[in-house]
Write a protein that holds these residues in place. Structure first.
Motif: not given
Length: 538
Positions: A44, A46-48, A51, A308-309, A470
């Motif tokens: 997960d 979503r909060k970089k 994670p 992404q991360y 994005k």
């Protein structure tokens, strides 16, 4: 058994902490736990800035009923019963001859495995070589550009998936747990046990090669037979039913033989174009189907990691994938396909004078670039200048060939590549920017706008520019494009009934080549379904 969800670990924490977290959730001590196993793992991000790995675990404990009574009404703790796939045992078909399977990709192999286990001793025909011989042929092609049309990235033991990322995730519904059986069999043949629970499982080309050899040996130990360098060239049909198949030795001067068969499984893969032509001439019912074509795009894996991360955790998490979709202004769907983190773009050609590309990763996914196909949906109306009526079933196949000839001419047999910025501006590239191409096979810089019809080029540009908002850097000028990605799925569907038989009795279309799967796992599942259907007919 008790299932616990939403157990979380930070990237810097080890899985050895899971047991203590299980005990904390259940409010018991370690001595009360008989056994436990991870059944799902995902990231997960979503909060970089924070994670986490998210786990689901199944636990057997001495206090099962007590704990379920105490915790069983919560959303994160519930009782489950272990379920397993069951191969049908109540019906057994009598056959005059051994079943024959054409193709040893995942559909053919898993069909062959199940039929062997049931005692039918199937004969598996493969036009290419065993995986160790095939590996040498592919490496030689990448080094010299000299193609073996019968043994290459598309043809040979394991099918096209052997030289790919080996991704095993699938969107198919699986109430009978065939997909779980596929993963369990892969593990028993040497794949890592993490594929049983990873949310995005993959094997990798380097590991898959050994898995295939182990599976072949297991099938042979159960009575199955493999015939490599053996191509099905014609069928014998008697009174509307298959009675045999003509085969040609692709290595020893084209010697032709006949094998009698009352059951024939067609697991040819999506690139057996000469076989599709033969089946069409034998009047097997089939039709052209929609698929997708496009180009591969490469970015630095480090850039995708950070996007992404996040900057802090990118190095602590596994190679990051992505999946992007968009709709072009003309209504066409454009999306990423077969994304390979830390992978390579490979020359995946199988016909002389034509160039096709694919993506490949090893198990570690430790290449410097990520790559993904950026593809646009095409339908039968696109194949023959908008004429939707009476389209030849092989029109999509010929459409693929036209694109691949275009790509071959641009690269003169090498993989044609171009910077994304030059592609947008419709001008030839002369060399790389900061992104260096990672290609298996020779490459050359050119202008890729000559491969695809212009509406597809525009759709790709719209998609990449949209995703650049994005994923930071996705639309960078020096991202590397290569072409052509034309083998996303089969261009035909061979029709079959509810008993999995074609319009000619005794013939069972199977897997991706027949139009019933889209990847390793779904093709393997379809192979199992066909095996079930074969033995259940009395």
């Amino acid at each position: 058994m008790i299932r616990i969800t939403q157990i979380k670990l930070r990237p810097e924490e080890g899985e050895d902490l899971l047991l203590s977290k299980i005990c904390k959730k259940l409010k018991i001590s370690e001595k009360d736990i008989e056994s436990w196993q991870i059944t799902k793992k995902s990231i997960d991000a979503r909060k970089k800035e924070a994670p986490v790995f998210v786990y689901q675990v199944d636990v057997k404990t001495k206090k099962q009923e007590e704990l379920f009574f105490k915790h069983g009404k919560g959303p994160e703790i519930r009782r489950v019963t272990e379920a397993r796939y069951q191969f049908p045992k109540d019906a057994r078909r009598t056959m005059q001859h051994r079943p024959v399977i054409v193709g040893t990709g995942p559909a053919g192999l898993f069909c062959g495995y199940m039929l062997s286990q049931a005692g039918y001793g199937p004969v598996l025909l493969e036009r290419g070589g065993p995986v160790e011989e095939r590996e040498e042929a592919v490496e030689q092609f990448w080094k010299t550009g000299v193609l073996n049309p019968e043994c290459n990235v598309q043809f040979g033991e394991g099918g096209a998936g052997t030289f790919s990322d080996g991704k095993l995730n699938t969107l198919i519904k699986d109430p009978f747990l065939r997909g779980k059986k596929v993963l369990e069999l892969f593990v028993s043949m040497g794949a890592g046990s993490e594929i049983l629970y990873d949310s995005k499982p993959h094997i990798g080309t380097d590991v898959l090669k050994q898995v295939l050899k182990n599976m072949r040996q297991k099938i042979e130990s159960m009575g199955g037979q493999f015939h490599f360098h053996t191509k099905a060239t014609n069928l014998e049909i008697t009174d509307g039913k298959v009675s045999g198949v003509y085969i040609q030795d692709t290595k020893a001067g084209g010697i032709t033989r006949f094998i009698a068969a009352d059951v024939l499984v067609l697991a040819t893969g999506h690139s057996a174009r000469d076989t599709f032509q033969m089946l069409y001439e034998k009047r097997l019912n089939m039709h052209a189907k929609a698929f997708a074509v496009g180009l591969r795009i490469e970015h630095p894996q480090s850039m995708i990691q950070i996007s992404q991360y996040g900057e802090k955790y990118g190095a602590l998490l596994p190679p990051a994938p992505y999946k992007v979709t968009a709709r072009a202004s003309d209504g066409r769907g454009v999306y990423s396909f077969c994304m390979c983190p830390g992978g390579y773009v490979v020359n995946a050609s199988s016909e002389q004078g034509m160039t096709a590309v694919n993506g490949m990763s090893n198990h570690a996914r430790d290449g410097r670039n990520s790559n993904s196909a950026i593809v646009v949906t095409v339908s039968p109306e696109d194949f023959e200048d908008g004429l939707s009526a009476n389209i030849n079933p092989l029109a999509g196949m010929e459409f693929q060939r036209r694109l691949e000839r275009n790509a071959w001419r641009l690269g003169n047999g090498a993989v044609p590549i171009q910077l994304y910025g030059d592609f947008k501006e419709n001008r030839k590239s002369s060399g790389p920017g900061e992104v260096l191409p990672d290609t298996k096979g020779q490459n050359c810089y050119t202008n890729l706008r000559g491969i695809l019809p212009e509406p597809l080029n525009r759709a790709i540009i719209e998609g990449v520019d949209f995703w650049g908002r994005k994923i930071l850097g996705f639309d960078r000028y020096d991202a590397i494009l290569s072409g052509v990605e034309s083998r996303t799925s089969s261009p035909v569907r061979i029709e079959r009934n509810d008993q999995m038989e074609s319009s000619i009795a005794g013939i069972y279309p199977c897997g991706e080549g027949a139009g019933y799967a889209g990847g390793i796992t779904s093709a393997a599942v379809d192979g199992i379904r066909v095996a079930e259907a074969i033995i259940s007919i009395k």
